[in-house]
Design a protein around this motif. Structure first.
Motif, PDB file in Angstrom:
ATOM      1  N   MET A 193      -5.328  -0.848   2.127  1.00 24.23           N
ATOM      2  CA  MET A 193      -5.566   0.722   1.435  1.00 24.23           C
ATOM      3  C   MET A 193      -6.200   0.507   0.430  1.00 24.23           C
ATOM      4  O   MET A 193      -5.842  -0.415  -0.963  1.00 24.23           O
ATOM      5  N   SER A 215       2.572  -5.858   0.604  1.00 20.49           N
ATOM      6  CA  SER A 215       3.160  -4.157   1.485  1.00 20.49           C
ATOM      7  C   SER A 215       4.554  -3.378  -0.241  1.00 20.49           C
ATOM      8  O   SER A 215       5.211  -3.868  -0.156  1.00 20.49           O
ATOM      9  N   HIS A 232       1.567   7.824   3.953  1.00 20.93           N
ATOM     10  CA  HIS A 232       1.655   6.004   4.721  1.00 20.93           C
ATOM     11  C   HIS A 232       0.461   5.987   4.837  1.00 20.93           C
ATOM     12  O   HIS A 232      -0.080   6.213   5.464  1.00 20.93           O
ATOM     13  N   ILE A 233       0.044   4.148   4.697  1.00 22.35           N
ATOM     14  CA  ILE A 233      -0.882   3.905   5.492  1.00 22.35           C
ATOM     15  C   ILE A 233      -0.380   2.502   5.407  1.00 22.35           C
ATOM     16  O   ILE A 233      -0.375   1.214   5.217  1.00 22.35           O
ATOM     17  N   CYS A 282       2.364   1.824   1.803  1.00 24.44           N
ATOM     18  CA  CYS A 282       0.696   0.892   1.888  1.00 24.44           C
ATOM     19  C   CYS A 282       1.260  -0.092   1.973  1.00 24.44           C
ATOM     20  O   CYS A 282       2.322  -0.994   1.701  1.00 24.44           O
ATOM     21  N   ALA A 302      -5.359  -0.458  -3.676  1.00 22.54           N
ATOM     22  CA  ALA A 302      -6.203   0.889  -4.013  1.00 22.54           C
ATOM     23  C   ALA A 302      -6.656   0.711  -5.451  1.00 22.54           C
ATOM     24  O   ALA A 302      -6.565   0.605  -6.542  1.00 22.54           O
ATOM     25  N   LEU A 324      -1.162  -3.458  -0.520  1.00 20.66           N
ATOM     26  CA  LEU A 324      -2.039  -2.741  -1.149  1.00 20.66           C
ATOM     27  C   LEU A 324      -3.543  -3.107  -2.478  1.00 20.66           C
ATOM     28  O   LEU A 324      -3.623  -4.453  -2.551  1.00 20.66           O
ATOM     29  N   ALA A 346      -4.948   7.090  -3.156  1.00 23.07           N
ATOM     30  CA  ALA A 346      -3.789   8.434  -2.522  1.00 23.07           C
ATOM     31  C   ALA A 346      -3.359   8.791  -3.265  1.00 23.07           C
ATOM     32  O   ALA A 346      -2.694   8.717  -4.292  1.00 23.07           O
TER      33      ALA A 346
END
Length: 257
Positions: free
Chosen positions: A195, A241, A190-191, A213, A218, A216, A199
């Motif tokens: 992020m 999200s 969970h971030i 996230c 990433a 997001l 991950a």
């Protein structure tokens, strides 16, 4: 005019530690390769410290060294040396000897290529090992029953170059994760922040794990070895999200309402 050439400065770096429980190079090589197979991108060009504290017999360090680096892992030093003869052999190979506090070695983040047992206490759920003892043939078997400890929670930002590993538990980051940072957890991740790093969830092979996230961006998302690179993430999910999960061995992303 004075020009600065060099500067000595103390910095904090996080390195993983491989604890050896067996002195057979072939078994060590097979065990590491099995581990890498689950998260190949996470282990790519990884630098580690090799701890030989639990090796009670003589060790052929040159063969062990070659077995480890042949997996693609880099060795930056050796710790746990308490035998003068072994220390001399390792020094002759040019590998740095590192000294640490063994009484406090539980605080060291490590990649355990042998069975790791977690003691029961009032704050922990009963935990079973996810990896069986390496057998004579060097095979590594995943435990069908996986039990998790309580979540590992980090409130500080995770900066570029940092690696965080939550062994046998969920990982919760209450802050931002920078580009170049790596998160890995045997459970969910969970971030609650931006992020931008990598991950890797379900590192023990659990395909039911997920990644959450709040924003997001990433570089890489991975669950149980399946992964998506940044350029494979649809634009509609960037900055949103999102929930990442596995379905039919394919990573799926869904917006969180």
């Amino acid at each position: 005019m004075f020009t600065k050439i060099i500067k000595f400065k103390q910095n904090n770096f996080s390195f993983y530690v491989i604890y050896l429980y067996n002195n057979q190079p072939e078994l060590i090589y097979n065990a590491i390769k099995k581990k890498i197979k689950h998260s190949p991108l996470f282990f790519k060009k990884m630098s580690v410290i090799v701890n030989i504290f639990y090796i009670k017999n003589e060790i052929n360090w040159e063969k062990v060294y070659n077995a480890i680096i042949s997996t693609g892992i880099n060795i930056i030093g050796v710790s746990g040396c308490n035998n003068k003869n072994i220390i001399k052999i390792i020094n002759n190979t040019g590998t740095p000897i590192l000294f640490d506090n063994y009484k406090d070695d539980k605080k060291i983040q490590n990649i355990d290529i042998n069975e790791k047992k977690v003691n029961n206490n009032k704050n922990n759920i009963v935990s079973k090992s996810i990896i069986k003892i390496i057998k004579e043939k060097g095979s590594l078997l995943l435990n069908k029953d996986i039990y998790y400890n309580k979540s590992k929670i980090i409130y500080n930002p995770i900066r570029s170059g940092q690696q965080v590993y939550a062994y046998n538990s969920d990982l919760i980051i209450i802050n931002n994760v920078s580009t170049g940072a790596e998160l890995i957890a045997d459970g969910n991740i969970h971030i609650y922040g931006f992020m931008r790093g990598k991950a890797l969830s379900g590192a023990n092979g659990d395909r039911n794990c997920q990644i959450f996230c709040s924003q997001l961006f990433a570089e890489l998302l991975s669950i149980a070895g399946e992964y998506l690179l940044q350029d494979q993430i649809p634009l509609k999910f960037l900055g949103k999200s999102s929930r990442i999960y596995l379905k039919n061995k394919i990573l799926k992303i869904k917006l969180c309402n």
